[in-house]
Design a protein around this motif. Structure first.
Motif, mmCIF file in Angstrom:
data_model
loop_
_atom_site.group_PDB
_atom_site.id
_atom_site.type_symbol
_atom_site.label_atom_id
_atom_site.label_comp_id
_atom_site.label_asym_id
_atom_site.label_seq_id
_atom_site.Cartn_x
_atom_site.Cartn_y
_atom_site.Cartn_z
ATOM 1 N N GLN A 40 0.028 -8.094 6.811
ATOM 2 C CA GLN A 40 1.006 -7.354 6.019
ATOM 3 C C GLN A 40 0.737 -5.840 6.078
ATOM 4 O O GLN A 40 1.662 -5.050 6.256
ATOM 5 C CB GLN A 40 0.990 -7.831 4.576
ATOM 6 N N GLU A 43 1.782 -4.524 9.446
ATOM 7 C CA GLU A 43 3.234 -4.354 9.543
ATOM 8 C C GLU A 43 3.690 -3.083 8.837
ATOM 9 O O GLU A 43 4.552 -2.365 9.335
ATOM 10 C CB GLU A 43 3.959 -5.564 8.962
ATOM 11 N N GLU A 44 3.124 -2.799 7.669
ATOM 12 C CA GLU A 44 3.486 -1.586 6.937
ATOM 13 C C GLU A 44 3.121 -0.336 7.733
ATOM 14 O O GLU A 44 3.894 0.625 7.773
ATOM 15 C CB GLU A 44 2.790 -1.557 5.580
#
Length: 108
Positions: A40, A43-44
């Protein structure tokens, strides 16, 4: 009364090899391990980098290099996914940053 050299005579027992080894241990003790980035967070970071590439938004990258964190601010000019690096334009010059060493990204 006996008057000797006191502590002066004990300072001569450190050999240059010992001093360099102690200095190396001191420097190595300050180094930090590379943090593990989960999917996550990765991805950010990717979204922020692509926004900077497409919309010329200035970003601040946190990069882990040889045990220390370094901070770079600029605009992304190129993302090479094959060679896994980013070209970050900082004050008119391009700096190559490896994607695997990026630990954080934020918009400025």
């Amino acid at each position: 009364m006996i008057r000797d050299r006191g502590l002066k005579k004990w300072k001569g027992f450190f050999m240059p090899e010992h001093i360099s080894m102690l200095n190396k241990c001191y420097v190595d003790g300050k180094k930090l391990k590379k943090p593990v980035i989960d999917e996550q967070e990765f991805e950010e970071i990717g979204v922020i980098v692509m926004e900077s590439l497409n919309y010329l938004v200035q970003i601040k990258l946190t990069v882990w290099q040889e045990g220390y964190f370094k901070y770079h601010s600029g605009v992304v000019s190129k993302v090479d996914q094959l060679m896994k690096y980013i070209l970050l334009e900082i004050e008119g010059r391009n700096e190559r940053i490896m994607i695997g060493n990026i630990t954080g990204a934020e918009r400025i």
